[in-house]
Design a protein around this motif. Structure first.
Motif, PDB file in Angstrom:
ATOM      1  N   PRO A   1      39.268  42.728 -55.636  1.00  0.00           N
ATOM      2  CA  PRO A   1      39.510  43.806 -56.591  1.00  0.00           C
ATOM      3  C   PRO A   1      40.016  45.051 -55.858  1.00  0.00           C
ATOM      4  O   PRO A   1      39.683  45.267 -54.691  1.00  0.00           O
ATOM      5  N   THR A   2      40.819  45.839 -56.539  1.00  0.00           N
ATOM      6  CA  THR A   2      41.429  47.014 -55.924  1.00  0.00           C
ATOM      7  C   THR A   2      41.293  48.194 -56.876  1.00  0.00           C
ATOM      8  O   THR A   2      41.609  48.061 -58.064  1.00  0.00           O
ATOM      9  N   PRO A   3      40.836  49.342 -56.388  1.00  0.00           N
ATOM     10  CA  PRO A   3      40.716  50.504 -57.273  1.00  0.00           C
ATOM     11  C   PRO A   3      42.073  50.913 -57.855  1.00  0.00           C
ATOM     12  O   PRO A   3      43.092  50.859 -57.164  1.00  0.00           O
ATOM     13  N   VAL A   4      42.066  51.311 -59.114  1.00  0.00           N
ATOM     14  CA  VAL A   4      43.269  51.818 -59.779  1.00  0.00           C
ATOM     15  C   VAL A   4      43.183  53.342 -59.773  1.00  0.00           C
ATOM     16  O   VAL A   4      42.216  53.928 -60.258  1.00  0.00           O
ATOM     17  N   ASP A   5      44.196  53.999 -59.194  1.00  0.00           N
ATOM     18  CA  ASP A   5      44.166  55.461 -59.056  1.00  0.00           C
ATOM     19  C   ASP A   5      44.564  56.174 -60.333  1.00  0.00           C
ATOM     20  O   ASP A   5      44.151  57.307 -60.567  1.00  0.00           O
ATOM     21  N   GLU A   6      45.406  55.521 -61.129  1.00  0.00           N
ATOM     22  CA  GLU A   6      45.902  56.201 -62.329  1.00  0.00           C
ATOM     23  C   GLU A   6      46.073  55.180 -63.436  1.00  0.00           C
ATOM     24  O   GLU A   6      46.748  54.162 -63.251  1.00  0.00           O
ATOM     25  N   GLU A   7      45.449  55.452 -64.590  1.00  0.00           N
ATOM     26  CA  GLU A   7      45.557  54.549 -65.739  1.00  0.00           C
ATOM     27  C   GLU A   7      46.648  55.056 -66.667  1.00  0.00           C
ATOM     28  O   GLU A   7      46.679  56.234 -67.011  1.00  0.00           O
ATOM     29  N   LEU A   8      47.530  54.163 -67.054  1.00  0.00           N
ATOM     30  CA  LEU A   8      48.705  54.526 -67.848  1.00  0.00           C
ATOM     31  C   LEU A   8      48.489  54.182 -69.322  1.00  0.00           C
ATOM     32  O   LEU A   8      47.789  53.221 -69.644  1.00  0.00           O
ATOM     33  N   GLN A   9      49.122  54.977 -70.178  1.00  0.00           N
ATOM     34  CA  GLN A   9      49.061  54.760 -71.627  1.00  0.00           C
ATOM     35  C   GLN A   9      50.474  54.513 -72.136  1.00  0.00           C
ATOM     36  O   GLN A   9      51.448  54.809 -71.446  1.00  0.00           O
ATOM     37  N   ASP A  10      50.557  54.033 -73.371  1.00  0.00           N
ATOM     38  CA  ASP A  10      51.867  53.913 -74.004  1.00  0.00           C
ATOM     39  C   ASP A  10      52.538  55.284 -74.012  1.00  0.00           C
ATOM     40  O   ASP A  10      51.924  56.272 -74.415  1.00  0.00           O
ATOM     41  N   GLY A  11      53.755  55.348 -73.557  1.00  0.00           N
ATOM     42  CA  GLY A  11      54.489  56.619 -73.563  1.00  0.00           C
ATOM     43  C   GLY A  11      54.243  57.479 -72.335  1.00  0.00           C
ATOM     44  O   GLY A  11      54.887  58.524 -72.188  1.00  0.00           O
ATOM     45  N   SER A  12      53.326  57.069 -71.447  1.00  0.00           N
ATOM     46  CA  SER A  12      53.135  57.818 -70.188  1.00  0.00           C
ATOM     47  C   SER A  12      54.481  57.919 -69.490  1.00  0.00           C
ATOM     48  O   SER A  12      55.268  56.979 -69.506  1.00  0.00           O
ATOM     49  N   ARG A  13      54.727  59.064 -68.850  1.00  0.00           N
ATOM     50  CA  ARG A  13      55.996  59.229 -68.141  1.00  0.00           C
ATOM     51  C   ARG A  13      55.726  59.311 -66.637  1.00  0.00           C
ATOM     52  O   ARG A  13      54.792  59.967 -66.200  1.00  0.00           O
TER      53      ARG A  13
END
Ligand SMILES: [Zn+2]
Length: 238
Positions: free
Chosen positions: A129-141
């Motif tokens: 497993p690897t940490p995720v630094d940034e979670e993205l949403q629909d429409g994230s730029r």
């Protein structure tokens, strides 16, 4: 393989059931933010990815970001090693992140699947497993290649995302679409959790002004990409 000024496709061989398949990772170049890798192969492919990056003139340590389209093992397999060998930030859709950082069990590691396909066990045991630094949403730029939009495309998995690079009209489709010799197709039904949702996702992609599609399985579709995308959306809607 160079797709345009902003995107290269890294072709990685993968052996399954005695046959060789090609995985098509996308490398997005950006002079300011550094290169971004989209998806990360199978466990144990760190060296093959490093060699493919080198052919495009990029060293692993130079990676600025690694974006994951979804949780599947052929997309996140070498993420841990690549993230450790670089200072890359790891980005993934918010729905998929728990399956990547170890909070939840990925779908390919479910006990009932491993019972059906015991040969997966050895591969899955190598996954870290690897940490995720940034979670993205629909429409994230993303400030990447002149402007990149995250498109939420559930269906293949519950939180699959695609990236749309606006300047070049390049769609990094992950497994939301497949291709065969330049012909665009829908997602693989045998590997897609919800085909109705996947069809609706393709319908959303068909509204974009797409000039090239990179499919993780099947590679680049550049011939009438927009028209082909509308055709696939129509096929999946009926
Ligand atoms: Zn997949």
């Amino acid at each position: 393989m160079r797709v345009n000024d902003d995107v290269h496709v890294l072709e990685l061989p993968m052996l399954r059931d005695g046959q060789t398949f090609i995985l098509n990772l996308s490398l997005v170049l950006d002079p300011e933010g550094g290169p971004t890798l989209v998806d990360a192969g199978l466990p144990g492919q760190e060296e093959a990815i490093a060699a493919a990056l080198a052919e495009a003139g990029v060293a692993v340590r130079d990676l600025g970001r690694i974006v994951l389209t979804h949780q599947d093992i052929d997309h996140v397999g070498s993420l841990h090693g690549l993230a450790r060998q670089s200072c890359a930030r790891v980005l993934a859709g918010a729905v998929e992140a728990p399956f990547i950082d170890g909070r939840a069990r990925p779908r390919f590691a479910r006990p009932e699947l491993l019972e059906q396909r015991p040969e997966f066990r050895a591969v899955i045991e190598r996954l870290q497993p690897t940490p995720v630094d940034e979670e993205l949403q629909d429409g994230s730029r993303l400030d990447l290649a002149g402007g990149t939009r995250v498109v939420f495309t559930p269906g293949h998995t519950p939180g699959h995302i695609c990236l749309f690079l606006e300047r070049t009209g390049t769609l990094v489709a992950g497994d939301a679409l497949t291709a065969s010799e330049g012909r665009l197709n829908g997602p693989n039904p045998g590997a897609t959790m919800d085909m109705d949702a996947a069809g609706r996702s393709v319908g959303r992609l068909a509204e974009l002004d797409v000039r090239a599609v990179v499919c993780y399985h099947g590679g680049v579709v550049a011939d009438d990409a927009s028209g082909q995308l509308r055709r696939v959306a129509q096929e999946l809607a009926t």
